[in-house]
Design an enzyme around this catalytic site. Structure first.
Site, PDB file in Angstrom:
ATOM      1  N   ASP A 159       0.839  -1.204   0.000  1.00 44.42           N
ATOM      2  CA  ASP A 159       0.000   0.000   0.000  1.00 44.42           C
ATOM      3  C   ASP A 159       0.877   1.259   0.000  1.00 44.42           C
ATOM      4  O   ASP A 159       0.598   2.233  -0.702  1.00 44.42           O
ATOM      5  CB  ASP A 159      -0.918  -0.016   1.232  1.00 44.42           C
ATOM      6  CG  ASP A 159      -1.659  -1.336   1.347  1.00 44.42           C
ATOM      7  OD1 ASP A 159      -2.385  -1.678   0.410  1.00 44.42           O
ATOM      8  OD2 ASP A 159      -1.471  -2.046   2.356  1.00 44.42           O
ATOM      9  N   HIS A 187      -4.606  -3.229   6.549  1.00 37.96           N
ATOM     10  CA  HIS A 187      -4.403  -3.526   5.123  1.00 37.96           C
ATOM     11  C   HIS A 187      -5.753  -3.967   4.555  1.00 37.96           C
ATOM     12  O   HIS A 187      -6.059  -5.144   4.464  1.00 37.96           O
ATOM     13  CB  HIS A 187      -3.369  -4.627   4.922  1.00 37.96           C
ATOM     14  CG  HIS A 187      -3.378  -5.142   3.502  1.00 37.96           C
ATOM     15  ND1 HIS A 187      -2.968  -4.385   2.437  1.00 37.96           N
ATOM     16  CD2 HIS A 187      -3.801  -6.323   2.975  1.00 37.96           C
ATOM     17  CE1 HIS A 187      -3.122  -5.077   1.321  1.00 37.96           C
ATOM     18  NE2 HIS A 187      -3.626  -6.254   1.625  1.00 37.96           N
TER      19      HIS A 187
HETATM   20  P1  NAX Z   1      -2.117 -18.197  -4.087  1.00 30.44           P
HETATM   21  O1  NAX Z   1      -3.485 -18.768  -3.910  1.00 30.44           O
HETATM   22  O2  NAX Z   1      -1.499 -18.135  -5.440  1.00 30.44           O
HETATM   23  O3  NAX Z   1      -1.099 -19.000  -3.148  1.00 30.44           O
HETATM   24  C1  NAX Z   1      -1.358 -19.293  -1.823  1.00 30.44           C
HETATM   25  C2  NAX Z   1      -0.623 -20.565  -1.484  1.00 30.44           C
HETATM   26  O4  NAX Z   1      -0.765 -20.792  -0.087  1.00 30.44           O
HETATM   27  C3  NAX Z   1      -1.161 -21.786  -2.201  1.00 30.44           C
HETATM   28  O5  NAX Z   1      -0.110 -22.449  -2.881  1.00 30.44           O
HETATM   29  C4  NAX Z   1      -1.701 -22.654  -1.068  1.00 30.44           C
HETATM   30  O6  NAX Z   1      -1.544 -24.045  -1.304  1.00 30.44           O
HETATM   31  C5  NAX Z   1      -0.848 -22.173   0.089  1.00 30.44           C
HETATM   32  N1  NAX Z   1      -1.414 -22.467   1.422  1.00 30.44           N
HETATM   33  C6  NAX Z   1      -2.698 -22.463   1.821  1.00 30.44           C
HETATM   34  N2  NAX Z   1      -2.802 -22.838   3.098  1.00 30.44           N
HETATM   35  C7  NAX Z   1      -1.556 -23.065   3.538  1.00 30.44           C
HETATM   36  C8  NAX Z   1      -1.014 -23.491   4.779  1.00 30.44           C
HETATM   37  N3  NAX Z   1      -1.803 -23.767   5.822  1.00 30.44           N
HETATM   38  N4  NAX Z   1       0.313 -23.629   4.882  1.00 30.44           N
HETATM   39  C9  NAX Z   1       1.123 -23.392   3.823  1.00 30.44           C
HETATM   40  N5  NAX Z   1       0.665 -22.996   2.623  1.00 30.44           N
HETATM   41  C10 NAX Z   1      -0.652 -22.828   2.475  1.00 30.44           C
HETATM   42  O7  NAX Z   1      -2.182 -16.758  -3.414  1.00 30.44           O
HETATM   43  P2  NAX Z   1      -1.182 -15.521  -3.605  1.00 30.44           P
HETATM   44  O8  NAX Z   1      -1.623 -14.712  -4.740  1.00 30.44           O
HETATM   45  O9  NAX Z   1       0.201 -16.012  -3.566  1.00 30.44           O
HETATM   46  O10 NAX Z   1      -1.529 -14.669  -2.300  1.00 30.44           O
HETATM   47  C11 NAX Z   1      -1.219 -15.133  -1.005  1.00 30.44           C
HETATM   48  C12 NAX Z   1      -1.870 -14.270   0.046  1.00 30.44           C
HETATM   49  O11 NAX Z   1      -1.374 -12.938  -0.022  1.00 30.44           O
HETATM   50  C13 NAX Z   1      -3.386 -14.154  -0.076  1.00 30.44           C
HETATM   51  O12 NAX Z   1      -3.954 -14.293   1.219  1.00 30.44           O
HETATM   52  C14 NAX Z   1      -3.574 -12.730  -0.548  1.00 30.44           C
HETATM   53  O13 NAX Z   1      -4.833 -12.213  -0.168  1.00 30.44           O
HETATM   54  C15 NAX Z   1      -2.453 -12.038   0.138  1.00 30.44           C
HETATM   55  N6  NAX Z   1      -2.059 -10.708  -0.359  1.00 30.44           N
HETATM   56  C16 NAX Z   1      -1.678  -9.775   0.549  1.00 30.44           C
HETATM   57  C17 NAX Z   1      -1.225  -8.539   0.189  1.00 30.44           C
HETATM   58  C18 NAX Z   1      -0.793  -7.524   1.201  1.00 30.44           C
HETATM   59  O14 NAX Z   1      -0.486  -6.407   0.796  1.00 30.44           O
HETATM   60  N7  NAX Z   1      -0.742  -7.805   2.506  1.00 30.44           N
HETATM   61  C19 NAX Z   1      -1.196  -8.139  -1.245  1.00 30.44           C
HETATM   62  C20 NAX Z   1      -1.186  -9.289  -2.182  1.00 30.44           C
HETATM   63  C21 NAX Z   1      -2.064 -10.450  -1.791  1.00 30.44           C
HETATM   64  O15 NAX Z   1      -3.385 -10.157  -2.158  1.00 30.44           O
END
Ligand code: NAX
Length: 328
Positions: A159, A187
């Site tokens: 952000d 956030h």
């Molecule tokens: P993806 O869905 O591409 O990847 C997430 C991965 O996490 C998957 O491979 C899944 O298998 C794995 N996962 C799920 N549960 C798990 C667990 N218990 N232990 C280990 N791995 C696990 O998502 P992606 O685009 O990489 O985003 C990841 C996260 O970042 C999401 O929650 C998203 O909302 C968040 N974000 C946060 C941002 C921020 O500024 N704070 C911005 C970007 C993003 O939106």
């Protein structure tokens, strides 16, 4: 050179993980004289994909990469870890209530907090990226009573960087010309990007902009809703920019913020600026010697006060909700 630093990345097979791991391996997280050992945590179904990424990491022939280990067990993944990047989370799916979302993430961040408590290194630093990031950080922290509370942080650096880019565009300057911008609060869409203390080439940014309409009706909503704009354009959520911000957050925490500037991090509140103690809220911070401090003494005008209060109220509501679920 130092001994290798252990870095655990959860959600390693996801899209942020894919962008993040190569930046870490190249030395951009901790510095180009610090070797890293990567510890990847995934759910069992995604371990194979993580193994594929590990093959590519090998093919990157990164001189600083001292090893890659893959786990589907949190206790093992956080054993001896120095830096934990908690990226994997349960996204909100259609029709999901907020309570369900918080509960599903409690199922992830509670055991990860416990695992960090049990086995991480004494100097562990945690950054939560997975949403709802602030409250997920609160949950993990609550289950790691032996780790100093301030080691649990959540990411508002994306952000912050988005706000820098929008402000630079408006003023026709480089992002490098802007200092002391702040993201306050959660956030989420209620976050408040504050330019009243920001400086553009040494001049006050709000005065340089001198356009309250732009501030209220373009800048703030554009920064807050940038994630949706990216999804609309790209057909997928922000990934490389999120990874880049995670690198920036940890890099500055470890190596310090430049003199005369600060950054934004969501950290446990000490009550500064009227933010209730313990909430993981975004503040202006400076970092030095591996720790951070909230920038004190900023005058908050009425406009900013109302925006900060609204975002902090949302954080209080989220904390109340996870308290009711017994997660904190
Ligand atoms: P993806 O869905 O591409 O990847 C997430 C991965 O996490 C998957 O491979 C899944 O298998 C794995 N996962 C799920 N549960 C798990 C667990 N218990 N232990 C280990 N791995 C696990 O998502 P992606 O685009 O990489 O985003 C990841 C996260 O970042 C999401 O929650 C998203 O909302 C968040 N974000 C946060 C941002 C921020 O500024 N704070 C911005 C970007 C993003 O939106």
């Amino acid at each position: 050179t130092h001994a290798p630093v252990n870095v655990t990345v959860t959600g390693a097979a996801g899209q942020i993980g894919y962008a993040l791991l190569f930046r870490i391996a190249s030395g951009q997280l901790l510095g180009t004289d610090t070797p890293v050992k990567l510890r990847l945590l995934e759910i069992p179904q995604a371990v194979k994909a993580a193994e594929g990424t590990a093959l590519e990491l090998q093919d990157g022939a990164f001189p600083l990469l001292a090893g890659v280990d893959i786990f589907d067990d949190a206790k093992q993944a956080f054993e001896g870890t120095n830096v934990a990047l908690l990226v994997g989370a349960r996204p909100r799916t259609k029709g999901m209530e907020r309570g369900d979302l918080l509960e599903a993430n409690g199922g992830i961040f509670k055991p990860q907090g416990e695992a960090i408590n049990a086995g991480a290194a004494d100097d562990i630093k945690v950054l939560v990226v997975g949403n709802p990031a602030n409250t997920n950080a609160l949950i993990a922290q609550a289950h790691a009573p032996d780790v100093p509370a301030e080691r649990f942080t959540a990411m508002t650096r994306l952000d912050h960087n988005r706000a820098l880019a929008q402000l630079a565009g408006k003023l026709g300057v480089s992002v490098a010309d802007i200092k002391k911008l702040t993201i306050w609060g959660n956030h989420s869409a209620t976050q408040y990007p504050d330019i009243f203390h920001a400086e553009v080439n040494g001049k006050n940014a709000a005065e340089a902009v001198n356009d309250q309409n732009w501030l209220e009706n373009e800048f703030i909503p554009r920064v807050a809703k940038r994630g949706a704009e990216i999804i609309e354009a790209r057909g997928a959520s922000s990934a490389a920019s999120a990874a880049s911000a995670a690198i920036d957050h940890v890099h500055d925490w470890v190596n310090g913020t430049p003199a005369g500037d600060w950054t934004s991090m969501a950290i446990p509140s000490d009550g500064s600026y009227g933010v209730p103690e313990g909430l993981i809220a975004s503040f202006p911070v400076t970092c030095s010697g591996g720790s951070y401090e909230i920038v004190q003494g900023l005058e908050i005008n009425d406009f900013s006060r109302a925006k900060i209060d609204a975002s902090v109220q949302e954080l209080s509501d989220e904390r109340e909700a996870v308290r009711k679920l017994g997660l904190v």
